[in-house]
Enzyme design. Structure first.
Site, mmCIF file in Angstrom:
data_model
loop_
_atom_site.group_PDB
_atom_site.id
_atom_site.type_symbol
_atom_site.label_atom_id
_atom_site.label_comp_id
_atom_site.label_asym_id
_atom_site.label_seq_id
_atom_site.Cartn_x
_atom_site.Cartn_y
_atom_site.Cartn_z
ATOM 1 N N LYS A 231 0.840 -1.211 0.000
ATOM 2 C CA LYS A 231 0.000 0.000 0.000
ATOM 3 C C LYS A 231 0.868 1.252 0.000
ATOM 4 O O LYS A 231 0.446 2.313 -0.491
ATOM 5 C CB LYS A 231 -0.965 -0.019 1.179
ATOM 6 N N THR B 97 -3.548 5.242 3.858
ATOM 7 C CA THR B 97 -2.214 5.685 3.456
ATOM 8 C C THR B 97 -2.251 6.517 2.180
ATOM 9 O O THR B 97 -1.402 7.397 1.985
ATOM 10 C CB THR B 97 -1.292 4.459 3.262
#
Length: 331
Positions: free
Chosen positions: A187, A244
């Site tokens: 991610k 994120t």
């Protein structure tokens, strides 16, 4: 008798977890290399480098790495991925056979190994993984957070679930170590891509497309490596990815924004106090994808932007002009 817990690594996430454990009533010590952090925590209850504005629980103690001893019962490992192998060797005699939870996510350069695989190769111990959408600053400020812990041993997962959970930090459990760690590692690369896109003012449509197709790439690699599809729909997959990619506290998204402003990766990293794992993971993931013949176009473009100096606008054109195909997540 109260369990003793050592947090090895005193960055932002290690400090937040140590504070959480102290809040939960455990005997916790942070082990760090920086003597200034040791002194600031022990004298003023502040991590002067990473959280100079926040008072820690007065029960949080700090010691230098050189003072690690065998009295530790349980270990929270927060050493950055690229330094994990050497640190295991450094502390081998003190951490072997201990109950370890790995709170670091990444892929090692050169070997393509996940952190849990580095541990398995170098240490005789039982490991768990902690992952999920969790900015350290929000955890230390006691804002509601939900994460996951993975272990193949149910009693270990239940132990860490009990130790870490409280009224503002909720822990779920799973057995999918690969999925948890891959979601947490990859991610960061997608977040750099989203940061670049946002920095170039490509808009919300582009952001949503990158996040969605980024999740497809993460899932594709995860399934190829033996992870479970369900994991990538959960906290350590979709949840961590969305946080994120969109949160202002994301170091990796910030890297992308600064790349879009025209700064070099060397210049960006030179003024960052905390490691942006996505920079290293982009290279490791790209090399692993090539080796395993996995189609990961977003990861590939991030790699080319960082390591080959490709113009981000050219990367967008190349992504958009790829051959048209059926939308699929799986291989």
């Amino acid at each position: 008798m109260q369990e003793k817990i050592a947090v090895i690594g005193g960055g932002s996430w290690g400090t937040a977890l140590a504070n959480l454990l102290a809040e939960n009533g455990y005997d916790v010590t942070i082990f760090v290399r920086e003597q200034e952090i040791v002194e600031s925590i022990n004298k003023r209850n502040v991590n002067i480098v990473f959280f100079p504005d926040i008072k820690l629980n007065k029960m949080v103690k700090a010691r230098h790495f050189s003072e690690i001893d065998e009295s530790i019962d349980n270990i929270v490992w927060v050493v950055p991925t690229q330094f994990t192998r050497s640190s295991i060797k450094e502390f081998y005699n003190f951490i072997k056979g201990k109950n370890i939870i790995i709170a670091t996510k990444g892929i090692e350069l050169g070997t393509g190994q996940l952190v849990v695989d580095i541990f398995k190769e170098n240490l005789d111990a039982r490991f768990s993984i902690l992952s999920g959408p969790s900015f350290a600053r929000e955890v230390i400020l006691k804002k509601p957070t939900a994460v996951s812990v993975a272990s193949i041993f149910d009693d270990d997962a239940i132990f860490w679930q009990r130790v870490l959970s409280n009224k503002y930090f909720r822990v779920y459990r799973t057995r999918d170590l690969k999925g948890l760690e891959l979601g947490g590692a990859l991610k960061n690369v997608i977040a750099i891509a989203v940061g670049i896109s946002d920095g170039l003012s490509f808009g919300n449509n582009a952001r949503a497309g990158l996040i969605t197709r980024g999740l497809a790439e993460i899932t594709r690699m995860g399934l190829k490596m033996g992870a479970t599809l369900e994991t990538f729909m959960g906290l350590s997959g979709m949840g961590d990815l969305v946080l994120t990619c969109t949160g202002d506290l994301s170091r990796n998204r910030q890297v992308g924004l600064e790349i879009a402003s025209g700064k070099s990766i060397t210049e960006i990293q030179s003024h960052m106090k905390m490691v942006a794992e996505g920079v290293f993971t982009a290279k490791a993931a790209y090399e692993l994808a090539m080796e395993m013949n996995i189609d990961m176009p977003i990861v590939t473009e991030v790699y080319k932007i960082i390591y080959e100096g490709k113009d981000p606008k050219e990367s967008v054109i190349d992504l958009m002009n790829r051959p048209l195909k059926e939308e699929k997540i799986t291989l």
